[in-house]
Every structure is written in structure tokens, then in C-alpha cells.
Design an enzyme around this catalytic site. Structure first.
Site, PDB file in Angstrom:
ATOM      1  CE1 TYR A   1       0.377   1.735   4.333  1.00 21.74           C
ATOM      2  CE2 TYR A   1       0.649  -0.629   4.583  1.00 21.74           C
ATOM      3  CZ  TYR A   1       0.797   0.656   5.082  1.00 21.74           C
ATOM      4  OH  TYR A   1       1.355   0.859   6.322  1.00 21.74           O
ATOM      5  CB  CYS A   2       1.514   4.041  -1.873  1.00 23.15           C
ATOM      6  SG  CYS A   2       0.314   4.101  -3.238  1.00 23.15           S
TER       7      CYS A   2
END
Length: 359
Positions: free
Chosen positions: A94-95
Site C-alpha cells: 500500500y501507498c
């Protein structure tokens, strides 16, 4: 292609969670347990962001590729190492928004034939989930008591016996007073503190009661989430008490091994509230390594603070667990056993399984 997953599915999936944001973003707050494998350094992300604002998306992408290119082999090796560490289970990437950074790392992982999954909406979606979770109704019960009554020890003993407990002070790395940070790791940001509380609550959804220590709105510099704090304000409160000598024993056990300079600095921070005479006496006791004498000077101030907070809670929501003399003779384990027994009897009474003579 990596599967995009909604937050609930993502959190409950197997494998390791990987936060590909910068070290600074990760330090501000992340999904508890996630590992940081940044695509950009703090400086590189700032540079790419400036390029996006001034020159547009395409130039920013080109600059990002230029910065990441020399690090691809190193990044690929790190992904392989993580994958081996978790036995080849999917890497949960995830970012910030679930966009280009996590997508780019997923592409690299897939090139290496490593299974991946992506958090749809990224960390931003996770934060929405955290704040919404705090607004849910939780079966909160508070454990209160003046400084030195051993509330933390009792909560730990309850947790060891399978009772649902959220250790607000433990998650904050702080004991909640001017002296509360001595000997403990650096506190998390309030944002990450919220994340840790959310992770703890999410594991306790089926619990009939969740025990927390009665706290002020802040534990050190960490603020208790507003939604949970509102529920704490109206939750039933079980107040424990101990004789003053037993409380002094407890405080000496906790703080007697701390750095004297740190104790003196913490005393100076509350000098105005202690008053000049108590401050002078406390500092002299610390200088002489008279930990009991130093703690005795603090109790009057902290007792007044606790009593003030307790008045706001309301007498109708309070009951005493044990008298001071009785509890003073019990260990935390023994007190936990008594509390569990009383709570079971109360639940049986509410269900009609016991006669009405139980008090």
C-alpha cells in the site's frame, strides 16, 4: 495482476504488509505491523511532488523513474527477502492512495513472480476505516484508581486471564503523568496511536466487555481518539483503592530505578502545581536517592488531579472493587481473579441465573 482489496479483506489477508511510502510518512502513521520498504526517500518524494505541481504529471513520472531506476535491483532483492521470510505468501502493498507507488512496486514483484495484493484506496482509506471504527459502540469498562494503586498491573493480569483489555498507556509508551515517559520508548504520533488502538479494538469485536484504564484525554502527547473518548466519559467505572504505604511501594518499584536527573526534570515541570515547599522537598529527596520520600511529595497533587477527573464521571457509574485494606494485601493476579469472579456473578445475576440475594 495484483488483486485490489478493500480494507477489511486486506487487513485479514495472509502474508506481510508492506508500506512503500517514505520513511517520514511511515513514521507519522502506518498500519500496525507493516514493514517499510520506501520507493522514494523523503527528499525524492518532495522533489517529485514539486515537479508535479510545476511541470505536470508526465514530467513528475519521468523524474520518479529516474530516481527509482538505480535502486531497482536493491528493491527487488528486498522484495524477494520479504517473500522468503513469509514463506511465499502474498505481499500486501500500500501507498498513500493506492496508486502509482504501490502499483509500481507490485509490477516489480510480479516480474519476479512474487504474489502480491494491493490496498484499494491506500493508507488514506485505512485512516477512514480507523476513524469510523472509533465511532462504533464498544462495551467499554474503565478501571480507575489513584496513582500507585497498580491499575496497569491489574489490567495486565486480566489480559493474561483472557479478559479483553486495551492498554492505552502501553500503546502510548507513557504512564500518563509528568514522569510517565521515563525509561520508555519514544511515543508514537497521535495518528499512529489511533491506528494501534484501532488494531487492538478490531481484535476484540466479540468481547462482552473491554477494559481500559481511566485516562485523561491525552496520554503524554498522544490524544485518545475522540469517538472512543466520548464513550469512556459515560462508561461504567470500577475504582480500586490501596493504602498509601502500598501505593508508595508501587511507585518506588516503578520509578526508583529511573535516572535521577530525569526524575528531577519531571518534578520541575510540575513545580507550579506542587508548590515551592513540596517541590523543594521532592528535589532534595531525589538528590538523596530517597525515592519513597520523593514519591510521597507527589501524591497529594496527583490525588487531587485524579479526584477532579473522577468528579466529572458521575457517582452513579462508580463502584468500588475492594476496600483499601483488603486490596492492599492482594497481588495483581489475586485481584484479577477476584474481579473476574465478581464480573461472572454479575453477568449471571443479570441473566437470572443467580438469586437476587447477590450483592
Amino acid at each position: 495482476m495484483a488483486e485490489r482489496q478493500a480494507i477489511e479483506q486486506f487487513l485479514r489477508g495472509q502474508g506481510v504488509l508492506v508500506d512503500v511510502r517514505t520513511p517520514a510518512e511511515y513514521a507519522q502513521g502506518h498500519i500496525p505491523g507493516a514493514r517499510n520498504l520506501p520507493l522514494f526517500s523523503n527528499e525524492e518524494r518532495a522533489e517529485v511532488g514539486t515537479s508535479y505541481k510545476q511541470q505536470g504529471r508526465q514530467q513528475a513520472i519521468l523524474l520518479g523513474l529516474e530516481r527509482v531506476g538505480p535502486k531497482l535491483a536493491e528493491l527487488a532483492q528486498a522484495l524477494q527477502d520479504l517473500s522468503r521470510e513469509v514463506g511465499g505468501q502474498p505481499l500486501g502493498l500500500y501507498c498513500w492512495r493506492g496508486g502509482m507507488r504501490s502499483g509500481s512496486v507490485a509490477w516489480l514483484a510480479e516480474t519476479l513472480e512474487l504474489p502480491t495484493r494491493l490496498l484499494d484506496g491506500g493508507y488514506k482509506a485505512y485512516r477512514r476505516w480507523v476513524l469510523a471504527l472509533m465511532e462504533e459502540t464498544w462495551p467499554v469498562h474503565l478501571l480507575g484508581g489513584r496513582t500507585g494503586t497498580g491499575k496497569t498491573d491489574l489490567l495486565e493480569a486480566l489480559a493474561q486471564r483472557g479478559v479483553a483489555v486495551v492498554d492505552l498507556e502501553g500503546l502510548a509508551h507513557h504512564r500518563g503523568s509528568s514522569f510517565g515517559g521515563l525509561g520508555l520508548p519514544e511515543q508514537p504520533s497521535s495518528e499512529h496511536y489511533e491506528n494501534c488502538i484501532a488494531a487492538a479494538l478490531d481484535q476484540l469485536r466479540s468481547a462482552p466487555e473491554i477494559w481500559l484504564e481511566a485516562e485523561s484525554a491525552q496520554v503524554g502527547r498522544c490524544r485518545i481518539p475522540a469517538g472512543l473518548w466520548r464513550q469512556m466519559q459515560s462508561a461504567p467505572l470500577l475504582e480500586i483503592s490501596r493504602p498509601i504505604e502500598a501505593r508508595l511501594d508501587q511507585l518506588v518499584a516503578v520509578y526508583g530505578g529511573q535516572d535521577p536527573e530525569g526524575l528531577a526534570e519531571a518534578t520541575q515541570r510540575i513545580a507550579r502545581r506542587l508548590g515551592p515547599d513540596r517541590t523543594k522537598a521532592a528535589l532534595e529527596a531525589i538528590a538523596q536517592r530517597d525515592w519513597r520520600g520523593a514519591c510521597r511529595q507527589m501524591l497529594d497533587y496527583y490525588d487531587r488531579c485524579y479526584d477532579h477527573e473522577l468528579q466529572r464521571h458521575g457517582e452513579q457509574d462508580r463502584l468500588r472493587m475492594l476496600g483499601a485494606e483488603e486490596l492492599g494485601r492482594l497481588s495483581a493476579a489475586e485481584a484479577a481473579d477476584q474481579l473476574i469472579g465478581r464480573q461472572r456473578m454479575r453477568l449471571m445475576l443479570e441473566k437470572g441465573s443467580l438469586g437476587s440475594t447477590f450483592v
